[in-house]
Design an enzyme around this catalytic site. Sequence first.
Site, mmCIF file in Angstrom:
data_model
loop_
_atom_site.group_PDB
_atom_site.id
_atom_site.type_symbol
_atom_site.label_atom_id
_atom_site.label_comp_id
_atom_site.label_asym_id
_atom_site.label_seq_id
_atom_site.Cartn_x
_atom_site.Cartn_y
_atom_site.Cartn_z
ATOM 1 N N SER A 550 -3.246 -4.406 -1.614
ATOM 2 C CA SER A 550 -3.078 -4.666 -0.186
ATOM 3 C C SER A 550 -4.240 -4.042 0.585
ATOM 4 C CB SER A 550 -1.718 -4.134 0.283
ATOM 5 O OG SER A 550 -1.403 -4.604 1.566
ATOM 6 N N HIS A 665 4.413 -10.198 -1.932
ATOM 7 C CA HIS A 665 3.345 -9.205 -1.809
ATOM 8 C C HIS A 665 3.499 -8.086 -2.830
ATOM 9 C CE1 HIS A 665 0.041 -7.233 0.120
ATOM 10 N NE2 HIS A 665 0.742 -6.184 0.477
#
Length: 692
Positions: A550, A665
């Site tokens: 991320s 994610h």
Amino acid sequence: MISATLLTAAGAPPPAPADDPYVWLEDWTGPRAMQWVEAENQATVATLQGDRRYKGFYDQALAIASAKDRIAMPMMIGGRIFNFWRDADHPQGIWRVTSEADYATEQPRWETVLDLDALSKAEGRKWVWKGASILDPEEKLALIHLSDGGEDAVSLREFDLQAGQFVQGGFDVPTSKQNVDWGDEDTLLLARDWGDGSMTASGYPFIVKAVKRGSPLSAAVEVYRGAPTDQLGVYPMLLSDGDDNRAAFLVRGVTFFGNETYLLTAAGAKKLPLPAKSSLQGLVQGELLIQTSEDWTSGGVTVPAGALASVPLKALESGEALSPRILFAPNERQSIDGVAATRSRAIVTINDNVRGRVLSFAPGADGWTSQAVELPDNATISTVAATHRNDRVYLSVAGFLAPTTLWAMDAASAAPVQVKAMPARFDAAGLVVEQYEAASSDGTKIPYFIVHRKDMKRDGSTPAIMTAYGGFEISMTPSYAAIMGKLWLERGNSFAVANIRGGGEFGPAWHEAGRKTKRQIIYDDFAAVARDIFARGLSSPAKFGIYGGSNGGLLMGVQFSQHPDLWKAVAIQVPLLDMVRYEQIAAGASWVDEYGSVSVPEEKAFLETISPYRNIRAGVAYPTPYVWTTTKDDRVGPQHARKFAARLKEYGLPYLFYEDLAGGHAGDADIEQSARLQAMQMAYFARELEGK
């Protein structure tokens, strides 16, 4: 964030800038983009899953993830203990329940209340657990949050906790990015996609409506409206305490770090005089707990940034002047890690030079009194479960070499007792953990941990991998990395964690030091730690790998482009990489408060200097990176990783690219996916650092 619905409605991505021929890869699930992904995946799977070590890595990772002697972490609901559990028999997971007394035994007798594997099979969807919202104070009903394949977007379904089944004809809210809490048994406070013009540019809802039982969503009544320019939308929040105080709040995320907080009254939403950079943390005996990320002066009291304070709920309701009472104010090497409210106490976990501590605070007529909670040192400590209905608290304790243990205590006595322990997952004999500091480019001391064999040769010959995050005031602290230990440390290798700026290890100032155009210092910190490791002979560039996900994936991309000579291997996970177009991809517009915006000339100029995608150069001797992402990531989006790999391919530079089709994610749709991603990454590091 751009949902699938919004992408379809919007049509094809905008035209490619003259210097960006890969905008077509931003078409999230477009056929051309997915054909490209399929071809790239085939090559990478052949390489990494074909590695001689992959099968062993996968089997070990799966065994750890599915072990039945893991600690079943508790949720305290309605006087019982609930737990969400995954294992080889339930790869997507089951939600189960037992009594408090039975949970205390070595082998609790669990009753399954929801089986996600069975539900997915029956409905032809890959449902991923995203939590539950419990109706207070009865705690008999819940809203189950279900994600299709791991996306942030969820469906909401009402569940009867006593009957152990979905409520026939109950609340059933279709998929959206949505924020919800109970108003009462027959009312939901819901922010979601209500149709055209109801979502922010980053794809979050900014309109809250009251949804009544038995009524369609079209009949919902608007309660509050933010603005389409808000970065994070609006979040309803219901807080209660053990003395029957109860209040509904609305938090409007104007920017990622700046909020407006409202109290919901019979007359409507009332804006509260709270600092923009603050968050509500609970309610104890009528005192509202507020954590600050900026200095706050009110009623002659100054609450410093990074502190925890309280104000009476009645003062907020009446509108009288606020004189906050400070529970905890950190020094320059401390930060608050978590806050939990019980019936009579506030339990605060803190980082003290990146080591966990716990304090118990009791309200009184003259302010709050504190008591230290005695727990093992040199570890990360987290509150697992607490409830305002009693003073029971569960805490987890873990270190790099210390398997996770679970402790229970009565918050009023602050005397914890270990109740469960996870067995060791790897052989830690002969391993040590050391904490050092490296001098960054401005002289600031940057702490880091490194785990290695005590008898290792300090000649730079040891393969090592290092991670960091460096953003959003998120801390990286010691934890028991079972898979890292089994697949990497047991092989005689080393592992490091760098506590660079941008994170929250030392409070808001540590984060603020690297925000927006000051961000280069974060990247300098990371490189400085690597150089310090090399100077100590703990590893060397030829034996050193790095990884992060991320925002940490952006960190890895910058290190790849700025310091290709320092690394032999770089694993870039679910990353941001095109910082010139990040605001137009998925939820990118919500992070302007962290990164800056290309609409501001100074910030655009800086973003161009750090953007990994924009700074790849032909002819440079880069290490071979492993870039992986997931198609279902609707937060950062797979587009960054795709474009980065395409640019490397254009320049004839070596790379590995993999895009898993599920997992969101977090890449955690089920335990098999988690084990696969771990094993592929470790096979990559072994190939690059140990030899093919």
